[in-house]
Scaffold this active site. Structure first.
Site, PDB file in Angstrom:
ATOM      1  N   LYS A   1       0.856  -1.187   0.000  1.00  0.00           N
ATOM      2  CA  LYS A   1       0.000   0.000   0.000  1.00  0.00           C
ATOM      3  C   LYS A   1       0.889   1.233   0.000  1.00  0.00           C
ATOM      4  O   LYS A   1       1.737   1.401   0.870  1.00  0.00           O
ATOM      5  CB  LYS A   1      -0.896   0.006   1.242  1.00  0.00           C
ATOM      6  CG  LYS A   1      -1.607   1.351   1.482  1.00  0.00           C
ATOM      7  CD  LYS A   1      -2.440   1.361   2.777  1.00  0.00           C
ATOM      8  CE  LYS A   1      -2.954   2.777   3.079  1.00  0.00           C
ATOM      9  NZ  LYS A   1      -3.724   2.849   4.349  1.00  0.00           N
TER      10      LYS A   1
ATOM     11  N   ASP B   1      -2.379  10.561   3.413  1.00  0.00           N
ATOM     12  CA  ASP B   1      -3.778  10.202   3.639  1.00  0.00           C
ATOM     13  C   ASP B   1      -4.445  11.238   4.543  1.00  0.00           C
ATOM     14  O   ASP B   1      -4.263  11.223   5.753  1.00  0.00           O
ATOM     15  CB  ASP B   1      -3.860   8.805   4.276  1.00  0.00           C
ATOM     16  CG  ASP B   1      -5.301   8.360   4.497  1.00  0.00           C
ATOM     17  OD1 ASP B   1      -6.210   9.004   3.925  1.00  0.00           O
ATOM     18  OD2 ASP B   1      -5.503   7.366   5.218  1.00  0.00           O
TER      19      ASP B   1
ATOM     20  N   LYS C   1      -9.708  13.314   8.339  1.00  0.00           N
ATOM     21  CA  LYS C   1      -9.183  12.977   9.664  1.00  0.00           C
ATOM     22  C   LYS C   1      -9.092  14.222  10.525  1.00  0.00           C
ATOM     23  O   LYS C   1      -8.985  15.332   9.998  1.00  0.00           O
ATOM     24  CB  LYS C   1      -7.765  12.395   9.506  1.00  0.00           C
ATOM     25  CG  LYS C   1      -7.672  11.043   8.859  1.00  0.00           C
ATOM     26  CD  LYS C   1      -6.199  10.674   8.659  1.00  0.00           C
ATOM     27  CE  LYS C   1      -6.036   9.361   7.914  1.00  0.00           C
ATOM     28  NZ  LYS C   1      -6.483   8.172   8.640  1.00  0.00           N
TER      29      LYS C   1
ATOM     30  N   ASP D   1       1.848   6.604   5.380  1.00  0.00           N
ATOM     31  CA  ASP D   1       0.825   5.635   4.964  1.00  0.00           C
ATOM     32  C   ASP D   1       1.243   4.874   3.699  1.00  0.00           C
ATOM     33  O   ASP D   1       0.448   4.154   3.106  1.00  0.00           O
ATOM     34  CB  ASP D   1      -0.511   6.367   4.749  1.00  0.00           C
ATOM     35  CG  ASP D   1      -1.725   5.466   5.015  1.00  0.00           C
ATOM     36  OD1 ASP D   1      -1.541   4.391   5.604  1.00  0.00           O
ATOM     37  OD2 ASP D   1      -2.837   5.849   4.621  1.00  0.00           O
TER      38      ASP D   1
ATOM     39  N   ASP E   1     -11.929   7.343   4.166  1.00  0.00           N
ATOM     40  CA  ASP E   1     -10.661   7.130   4.874  1.00  0.00           C
ATOM     41  C   ASP E   1     -10.265   5.648   4.883  1.00  0.00           C
ATOM     42  O   ASP E   1      -9.149   5.309   5.259  1.00  0.00           O
ATOM     43  CB  ASP E   1     -10.766   7.672   6.302  1.00  0.00           C
ATOM     44  CG  ASP E   1      -9.411   7.838   6.969  1.00  0.00           C
ATOM     45  OD1 ASP E   1      -8.388   7.739   6.260  1.00  0.00           O
ATOM     46  OD2 ASP E   1      -9.380   8.067   8.192  1.00  0.00           O
TER      47      ASP E   1
ATOM     48  N   GLU F   1      -9.258   3.827   2.542  1.00  0.00           N
ATOM     49  CA  GLU F   1      -8.834   3.896   1.143  1.00  0.00           C
ATOM     50  C   GLU F   1      -7.773   2.869   0.777  1.00  0.00           C
ATOM     51  O   GLU F   1      -7.659   2.472  -0.377  1.00  0.00           O
ATOM     52  CB  GLU F   1      -8.320   5.308   0.830  1.00  0.00           C
ATOM     53  CG  GLU F   1      -6.862   5.581   1.198  1.00  0.00           C
ATOM     54  CD  GLU F   1      -6.544   5.446   2.674  1.00  0.00           C
ATOM     55  OE1 GLU F   1      -7.479   5.589   3.493  1.00  0.00           O
ATOM     56  OE2 GLU F   1      -5.389   5.187   3.017  1.00  0.00           O
TER      57      GLU F   1
ATOM     58  N   ARG G   1      -7.486  -0.293   1.388  1.00  0.00           N
ATOM     59  CA  ARG G   1      -8.017  -1.562   0.868  1.00  0.00           C
ATOM     60  C   ARG G   1      -8.512  -1.404  -0.568  1.00  0.00           C
ATOM     61  O   ARG G   1      -8.487  -2.347  -1.341  1.00  0.00           O
ATOM     62  CB  ARG G   1      -9.127  -2.070   1.806  1.00  0.00           C
ATOM     63  CG  ARG G   1     -10.350  -1.214   1.839  1.00  0.00           C
ATOM     64  CD  ARG G   1     -11.187  -1.448   3.101  1.00  0.00           C
ATOM     65  NE  ARG G   1     -10.518  -0.940   4.304  1.00  0.00           N
ATOM     66  CZ  ARG G   1     -11.040  -1.022   5.534  1.00  0.00           C
ATOM     67  NH1 ARG G   1     -12.204  -1.592   5.725  1.00  0.00           N
ATOM     68  NH2 ARG G   1     -10.383  -0.532   6.557  1.00  0.00           N
TER      69      ARG G   1
HETATM   70 ZN    ZN Z   1      -4.600   4.970   4.856  1.00  0.00          ZN
HETATM   71 MN    MN Z   2      -7.216   6.208   5.511  1.00  0.00          MN
END
Ligand code: ZN
Ligand code: MN
Length: 513
Positions: A277, A282, A289, A300, A359, A361, A363
């Site tokens: 990933k 993010d 967030k 991230d 959020d 995201e 996956r």
């Molecule tokens: Zn993330």
């Molecule tokens: Mn996220």
């Protein structure tokens, strides 16, 4: 960004400020001398010889400091009587009979942790009370030194003294057989390079390391013989990667997918695959967030950083295995074009996804990359790494990564590699009871479950995109960034996973010489 910074970042691997090399036992120690003793305070013969009359200083200092030679304990003696060096460090090994290979890398790290920036030279006498360390053990010491000495200070322009001074220490590991130690260290050194590369990528600020720049750095692996393919938005649109593209559509910085290939095994042999990933930043998107701590979301992309570091390690040490590394690189931003909660996207697999929370995201990004790798490369197995859920921190803290797998053998091998490298994984459950929690009223699935078991429903989501491929998912949200300093790292980005997966490959999947 100034042109000067760009020029500075041209090379993928920054040279270490510290230097680590091997010298013979007979070389005269300079600066700081580090030696080993066991839990009976016994010294090896070459160590006793090097210390000469100062051996009695060690005995007295040990008594005065209640130093008992326990594993990792340090006795620090300034200006030891009878020695030319300015400082003597005695490191306890505990019971020498119970030492494991992984202990030596920690010993190297522990010694490096005691060295201040101004120190010019350090000699480490690689001898146990029972005699000279094996070449592999001396190599472990050298690896540990490099891992712990690493710091990310390229953006500090002021206060270059005290603790902020650049460390330019020369570490010499004194060994019985210099050629054997160098030979043993060579592959290990490449693995350390991979770890430090992963750390660099995680530590970089998000205005510097956006998807296109991350992809550009990955292309530098070509110098090592890695085939690197970069897919832009047009190419991913043609493949139908609606899940990944939905995340990236709200950013000025376009997304990328990078597929790296190292063919070190037999021609035509089925590859193993690692997927990361790479959310370069993010914000959470429209489901934004809170402000506090959001700066940490530059990390991230820790999964993608690990995959690039791993590909570096495997290619540089010419691992005899065919490997695919694939990373999905996006930025998750709340722009006027950003995706909304309620949107339904179609993934490359054809399965539709209702977006509940923008959020969740990671996956979505992984869904398309996993499917692409499974279908295009038909690997022996896939391991994905992702800073996926805060819930894994609630469950496991920062000591273990969460592991989810549809294959017991792969899970067992990962667990063993984790114990051996200290990059540990803890297996978490999967099952139909969890899976049904992500069924959607409007689409084939939704991108979040309930608050409970958040790491598990995230893994269930990924499993819908691996088909029958043997697979493991590592949730590294707790282990890839912001971890407390240890014997092997003082870096915010830990480089977690490079040593784990290098070991997994080396033990189980590489042709033996
Ligand atoms: Zn993330
Ligand atoms: Mn996220």
């Amino acid at each position: 960004m100034s042109g000067q910074i760009l020029a500075y970042l041209e090379d993928l691997l920054m040279p270490d400020a510290v230097k680590v090399g091997f010298v013979p036992f007979s070389a005269a120690p300079r600066g700081v001398l580090a030696v080993f003793c066991d839990d009976t305070l016994k010294l090896g013969p070459a160590t006793a010889k090097a210390l000469g009359v100062a051996a009695s200083v060690v005995k007295r200092a040990a008594a005065a400091n209640q130093f008992k030679g326990k594993s990792g304990a340090v006795l620090d003696i300034l200006a030891p009587e009878g020695l030319k060096v300015g400082r003597l460090i005695v490191l306890g090994t505990g019971k020498s009979a119970s030492l494991k290979d992984g202990d030596f890398i920690k010993f190297g790290g522990k010694i490096a942790s005691k060295i201040t920036a101004g120190t010019e030279t350090v000699t480490i006498l690689a001898e146990l009370p029972s005699g000279a360390m094996k070449a592999s053990q001396a190599a472990g010491i050298a690896s540990g030194v490099r891992m712990r000495a690493y710091r990310f200070d390229r953006y500090k322009t002021r206060n270059k003294d005290g603790d902020n001074a650049p460390m330019r220490t020369q570490f010499s590991v004194a060994v019985a057989d210099v050629a054997a130690a160098r030979k043993a260290f060579s592959p290990e050194n490449h693995v350390v390079d991979g770890v430090l590369l992963a750390r660099d990528l995680v530590n970089e600020p998000p205005n510097v390391l956006f998807p296109a720049e991350f992809a550009r750095r990955a292309t530098q692996l070509r110098k090592l013989g890695v085939k690197v393919e970069v897919l832009d938005v047009k190419a991913m649109t043609a493949l139908g990667m609606g899940a990944l593209l939905g995340v990236s559509q709200g950013s000025e910085h376009d997304g990328r997918m990078v597929v790296m290939r190292w063919n070190g095994g037999k021609a035509g042999e089925q590859p193993v695959a690692f997927i990361g990933k790479g959310v370069c930043f993010d914000t959470g998107g429209i489901s934004i967030k809170p402000a506090a701590g959001m700066e940490d979301m530059k990390g991230d992309m820790g999964g993608a950083a690990c995959v690039v570091g791993l590909m570096h390690a495997l290619a540089a040490r010419k691992a005899k295995v065919n490997v695919i590394g694939a990373i999905g690189l996006v930025e998750n931003m709340p722009d006027g074009n950003a995706q909304r909660p309620g949107d339904i996207v179609t993934s490359m697999s054809g399965q539709t996804i209702e977006i509940i929370n923008t959020d969740a995201e990671g996956r979505l990004v992984l869904a398309d990359v996993l499917w692409y790798v499974a279908k295009k490369h038909k690997p022996k197995f896939m391991v994905d790494l992702a800073t996926l859920t805060g819930a894994i921190l609630v469950a496991l803290g920062v000591e273990y990564a969460g592991m989810f797998s549809n294959d017991d053998k792969l899970a067992e091998r990962l667990t063993a590699a984790g114990q051996e490298t200290g990059e540990r994984v803890w297996r978490m459950p999967l099952g139909p009871e969890y899976d049904k929690q992500i069924d959607s009223q409007f689409a084939d699935m939704k991108n979040t479950g309930t608050r409970n078991g958040g790491s598990i429903t995230a893994a269930q989501f990924l499993q819908r995109f691996v088909d029958e491929t043997p697979w493991a998912h590592l949730d590294i949200a707790g282990t890839a960034m912001g971890v407390p300093a240890s014997d092997l790292s003082r870096s915010w980005g830990s480089g977690y996973g490079v040593r784990l997966l290098n070991r997994l490959g080396a033990v189980n999947y590489e042709a033996k010489k």
